[in-house]
Write a protein that holds these residues in place. Structure first.
Motif, PDB file in Angstrom:
ATOM      1  N   THR A  24       0.838  -1.194   0.000  1.00 26.61           N
ATOM      2  CA  THR A  24       0.000   0.000   0.000  1.00 26.61           C
ATOM      3  C   THR A  24       0.876   1.248   0.000  1.00 26.61           C
ATOM      4  OG1 THR A  24      -1.683  -1.164   1.257  1.00 26.61           O
ATOM      5  CG2 THR A  24      -1.825   1.237   1.235  1.00 26.61           C
ATOM      6  N   VAL A  25       0.587   2.175  -0.910  1.00 26.79           N
ATOM      7  CA  VAL A  25       1.335   3.427  -0.987  1.00 26.79           C
ATOM      8  C   VAL A  25       0.953   4.307   0.202  1.00 26.79           C
ATOM      9  CG1 VAL A  25       1.798   5.501  -2.350  1.00 26.79           C
ATOM     10  CG2 VAL A  25       1.448   3.298  -3.505  1.00 26.79           C
ATOM     11  N   VAL A  26       1.952   4.686   0.992  1.00 22.58           N
ATOM     12  CA  VAL A  26       1.744   5.498   2.176  1.00 22.58           C
ATOM     13  C   VAL A  26       2.057   6.965   1.890  1.00 22.58           C
ATOM     14  CG1 VAL A  26       2.527   5.907   4.552  1.00 22.58           C
ATOM     15  CG2 VAL A  26       2.284   3.581   3.700  1.00 22.58           C
ATOM     16  N   ARG A  27       3.103   7.196   1.095  1.00 24.99           N
ATOM     17  CA  ARG A  27       3.534   8.568   0.825  1.00 24.99           C
ATOM     18  C   ARG A  27       4.286   8.602  -0.491  1.00 24.99           C
ATOM     19  NH1 ARG A  27       8.313  11.652   3.497  1.00 24.99           N
ATOM     20  NH2 ARG A  27       8.893   9.540   4.075  1.00 24.99           N
ATOM     21  N   LEU A  28       3.972   9.582  -1.339  1.00 21.22           N
ATOM     22  CA  LEU A  28       4.706   9.783  -2.575  1.00 21.22           C
ATOM     23  C   LEU A  28       5.925  10.645  -2.279  1.00 21.22           C
ATOM     24  CD1 LEU A  28       1.756  10.402  -5.038  1.00 21.22           C
ATOM     25  CD2 LEU A  28       3.091   8.311  -4.752  1.00 21.22           C
ATOM     26  N   LEU A  29       7.061  10.252  -2.826  1.00 17.31           N
ATOM     27  CA  LEU A  29       8.321  10.959  -2.627  1.00 17.31           C
ATOM     28  C   LEU A  29       8.765  11.571  -3.953  1.00 17.31           C
ATOM     29  CD1 LEU A  29      10.008   8.092  -0.584  1.00 17.31           C
ATOM     30  CD2 LEU A  29       8.867  10.120   0.336  1.00 17.31           C
ATOM     31  N   GLU A  30       9.881  12.263  -3.952  1.00 20.84           N
ATOM     32  CA  GLU A  30      10.415  12.853  -5.178  1.00 20.84           C
ATOM     33  C   GLU A  30      11.001  11.783  -6.083  1.00 20.84           C
ATOM     34  OE1 GLU A  30      13.225  15.877  -4.156  1.00 20.84           O
ATOM     35  OE2 GLU A  30      11.749  17.041  -3.051  1.00 20.84           O
ATOM     36  N   ASP A  31      11.202  12.151  -7.346  1.00 18.98           N
ATOM     37  CA  ASP A  31      11.886  11.308  -8.331  1.00 18.98           C
ATOM     38  C   ASP A  31      11.215   9.967  -8.590  1.00 18.98           C
ATOM     39  OD1 ASP A  31      13.846  13.296  -8.698  1.00 18.98           O
ATOM     40  OD2 ASP A  31      15.064  12.488  -7.070  1.00 18.98           O
ATOM     41  N   GLY A  32       9.878   9.922  -8.558  1.00 17.69           N
ATOM     42  CA  GLY A  32       9.162   8.702  -8.888  1.00 17.69           C
ATOM     43  C   GLY A  32       9.251   7.609  -7.847  1.00 17.69           C
ATOM     44  N   MET A  33       9.517   7.979  -6.611  1.00 19.36           N
ATOM     45  CA  MET A  33       9.624   7.008  -5.523  1.00 19.36           C
ATOM     46  C   MET A  33       8.425   7.146  -4.598  1.00 19.36           C
ATOM     47  SD  MET A  33      12.429   5.408  -6.191  1.00 19.36           S
ATOM     48  CE  MET A  33      12.871   4.558  -4.681  1.00 19.36           C
ATOM     49  N   ALA A  34       8.190   6.115  -3.793  1.00 14.80           N
ATOM     50  CA  ALA A  34       7.105   6.149  -2.815  1.00 14.80           C
ATOM     51  C   ALA A  34       7.494   5.329  -1.598  1.00 14.80           C
ATOM     52  CB  ALA A  34       5.819   5.593  -3.417  1.00 14.80           C
ATOM     53  N   GLU A  35       6.945   5.713  -0.457  1.00 14.65           N
ATOM     54  CA  GLU A  35       7.057   4.907   0.749  1.00 14.65           C
ATOM     55  C   GLU A  35       5.833   4.009   0.777  1.00 14.65           C
ATOM     56  OE1 GLU A  35       7.119   5.378   5.607  1.00 14.65           O
ATOM     57  OE2 GLU A  35       7.375   7.157   4.362  1.00 14.65           O
ATOM     58  N   VAL A  36       6.046   2.713   0.969  1.00 15.52           N
ATOM     59  CA  VAL A  36       4.945   1.755   0.957  1.00 15.52           C
ATOM     60  C   VAL A  36       4.927   0.945   2.243  1.00 15.52           C
ATOM     61  CG1 VAL A  36       4.931   1.564  -1.563  1.00 15.52           C
ATOM     62  CG2 VAL A  36       6.281  -0.054  -0.222  1.00 15.52           C
ATOM     63  N   ASP A  37       3.739   0.461   2.581  1.00 12.38           N
ATOM     64  CA  ASP A  37       3.552  -0.436   3.725  1.00 12.38           C
ATOM     65  C   ASP A  37       3.463  -1.845   3.178  1.00 12.38           C
ATOM     66  OD1 ASP A  37       2.779  -1.903   5.924  1.00 12.38           O
ATOM     67  OD2 ASP A  37       1.124  -0.579   6.467  1.00 12.38           O
ATOM     68  N   THR A  38       4.389  -2.700   3.587  1.00  9.25           N
ATOM     69  CA  THR A  38       4.434  -4.074   3.097  1.00  9.25           C
ATOM     70  C   THR A  38       3.623  -5.031   3.964  1.00  9.25           C
ATOM     71  OG1 THR A  38       6.366  -4.692   4.407  1.00  9.25           O
ATOM     72  CG2 THR A  38       6.792  -3.696   2.241  1.00  9.25           C
ATOM     73  N   GLY A  39       3.114  -4.533   5.078  1.00  5.79           N
ATOM     74  CA  GLY A  39       2.455  -5.404   6.048  1.00  5.79           C
ATOM     75  C   GLY A  39       3.448  -5.922   7.073  1.00  5.79           C
ATOM     76  N   GLN A  40       4.731  -5.836   6.764  1.00  6.26           N
ATOM     77  CA  GLN A  40       5.812  -6.241   7.665  1.00  6.26           C
ATOM     78  C   GLN A  40       6.651  -5.035   8.071  1.00  6.26           C
ATOM     79  OE1 GLN A  40       6.551  -9.592   8.548  1.00  6.26           O
ATOM     80  NE2 GLN A  40       4.621 -10.118   7.580  1.00  6.26           N
ATOM     81  N   GLY A  41       6.362  -3.884   7.469  1.00  3.53           N
ATOM     82  CA  GLY A  41       7.143  -2.670   7.706  1.00  3.53           C
ATOM     83  C   GLY A  41       7.002  -1.746   6.507  1.00  3.53           C
ATOM     84  N   ARG A  42       7.852  -0.748   6.456  1.00 10.13           N
ATOM     85  CA  ARG A  42       7.803   0.220   5.353  1.00 10.13           C
ATOM     86  C   ARG A  42       9.096   0.180   4.557  1.00 10.13           C
ATOM     87  NH1 ARG A  42       4.278   5.409   7.287  1.00 10.13           N
ATOM     88  NH2 ARG A  42       2.464   4.174   7.874  1.00 10.13           N
ATOM     89  N   GLU A  43       8.954   0.405   3.243  1.00  7.64           N
ATOM     90  CA  GLU A  43      10.097   0.426   2.333  1.00  7.64           C
ATOM     91  C   GLU A  43       9.883   1.512   1.306  1.00  7.64           C
ATOM     92  OE1 GLU A  43      11.369  -3.214   0.525  1.00  7.64           O
ATOM     93  OE2 GLU A  43      10.717  -4.424   2.214  1.00  7.64           O
ATOM     94  N   GLU A  44      10.965   1.921   0.651  1.00  8.48           N
ATOM     95  CA  GLU A  44      10.872   2.832  -0.474  1.00  8.48           C
ATOM     96  C   GLU A  44      10.964   2.020  -1.755  1.00  8.48           C
ATOM     97  OE1 GLU A  44      13.428   6.250  -0.575  1.00  8.48           O
ATOM     98  OE2 GLU A  44      12.952   6.772   1.488  1.00  8.48           O
ATOM     99  N   VAL A  45      10.052   2.309  -2.692  1.00 11.04           N
ATOM    100  CA  VAL A  45      10.057   1.630  -3.982  1.00 11.04           C
ATOM    101  C   VAL A  45       9.829   2.663  -5.074  1.00 11.04           C
ATOM    102  CG1 VAL A  45       9.159  -0.522  -3.003  1.00 11.04           C
ATOM    103  CG2 VAL A  45       7.580   1.129  -3.997  1.00 11.04           C
ATOM    104  N   SER A  46      10.150   2.301  -6.294  1.00 12.09           N
ATOM    105  CA  SER A  46       9.894   3.167  -7.440  1.00 12.09           C
ATOM    106  C   SER A  46       8.453   2.987  -7.907  1.00 12.09           C
ATOM    107  CB  SER A  46      10.833   2.808  -8.590  1.00 12.09           C
ATOM    108  OG  SER A  46      10.444   3.502  -9.766  1.00 12.09           O
ATOM    109  N   VAL A  47       7.780   4.105  -8.186  1.00 10.27           N
ATOM    110  CA  VAL A  47       6.435   4.068  -8.772  1.00 10.27           C
ATOM    111  C   VAL A  47       6.452   4.781 -10.128  1.00 10.27           C
ATOM    112  CG1 VAL A  47       5.137   3.800  -6.628  1.00 10.27           C
ATOM    113  CG2 VAL A  47       5.751   6.101  -7.411  1.00 10.27           C
ATOM    114  N   ALA A  48       7.635   4.866 -10.731  1.00 10.25           N
ATOM    115  CA  ALA A  48       7.812   5.597 -11.986  1.00 10.25           C
ATOM    116  C   ALA A  48       7.041   4.974 -13.154  1.00 10.25           C
ATOM    117  CB  ALA A  48       9.299   5.688 -12.329  1.00 10.25           C
ATOM    118  N   LEU A  49       6.771   3.680 -13.114  1.00 12.32           N
ATOM    119  CA  LEU A  49       6.097   3.003 -14.232  1.00 12.32           C
ATOM    120  C   LEU A  49       4.578   2.997 -14.127  1.00 12.32           C
ATOM    121  CD1 LEU A  49       8.422  -0.125 -14.631  1.00 12.32           C
ATOM    122  CD2 LEU A  49       8.492   2.041 -15.894  1.00 12.32           C
TER     123      LEU A  49
END
Length: 84
Positions: A24-49
């Motif tokens: 689940t996308v929690v927060r949109l970041l700069e440069d096509g990145m986002a902070e997501v909730d994996t259900g086990q914690g949070r990670e940064e992933v690319s949402v550029a596509l």
């Protein structure tokens, strides 16, 4: 031990699994990145596509969102078609 082996401590992780994982996308970041909730914690992933918004469920493979599978529209969840 390789860098790949040392990076993965769980059975399946978003960064190196062979399958796409819904998050689940929690927060949109700069440069096509986002902070997501994996259900086990949070990670940064690319949402550029994809056209992801906060609250959307996206499929992630190798830290790259490859599809939006659920969207939040005016506070209501909408599921159905996979969009890329």
């Amino acid at each position: 031990m390789s860098a790949y082996e040392s990076a993965c401590h769980e059975e399946v992780c978003v960064t190196c699994s062979d399958e796409a994982v819904p998050v689940t996308v929690v927060r949109l970041l700069e440069d096509g990145m986002a902070e997501v909730d994996t259900g086990q914690g949070r990670e940064e992933v690319s949402v550029a596509l994809v056209e992801a918004q906060v609250g959307d469920t996206v499929l992630v493979h190798a830290k790259e969102a490859i599809a939006v599978v659920g969207q939040v529209v005016l506070g209501q969840a909408v599921t159905g078609e996979v969009t890329t």
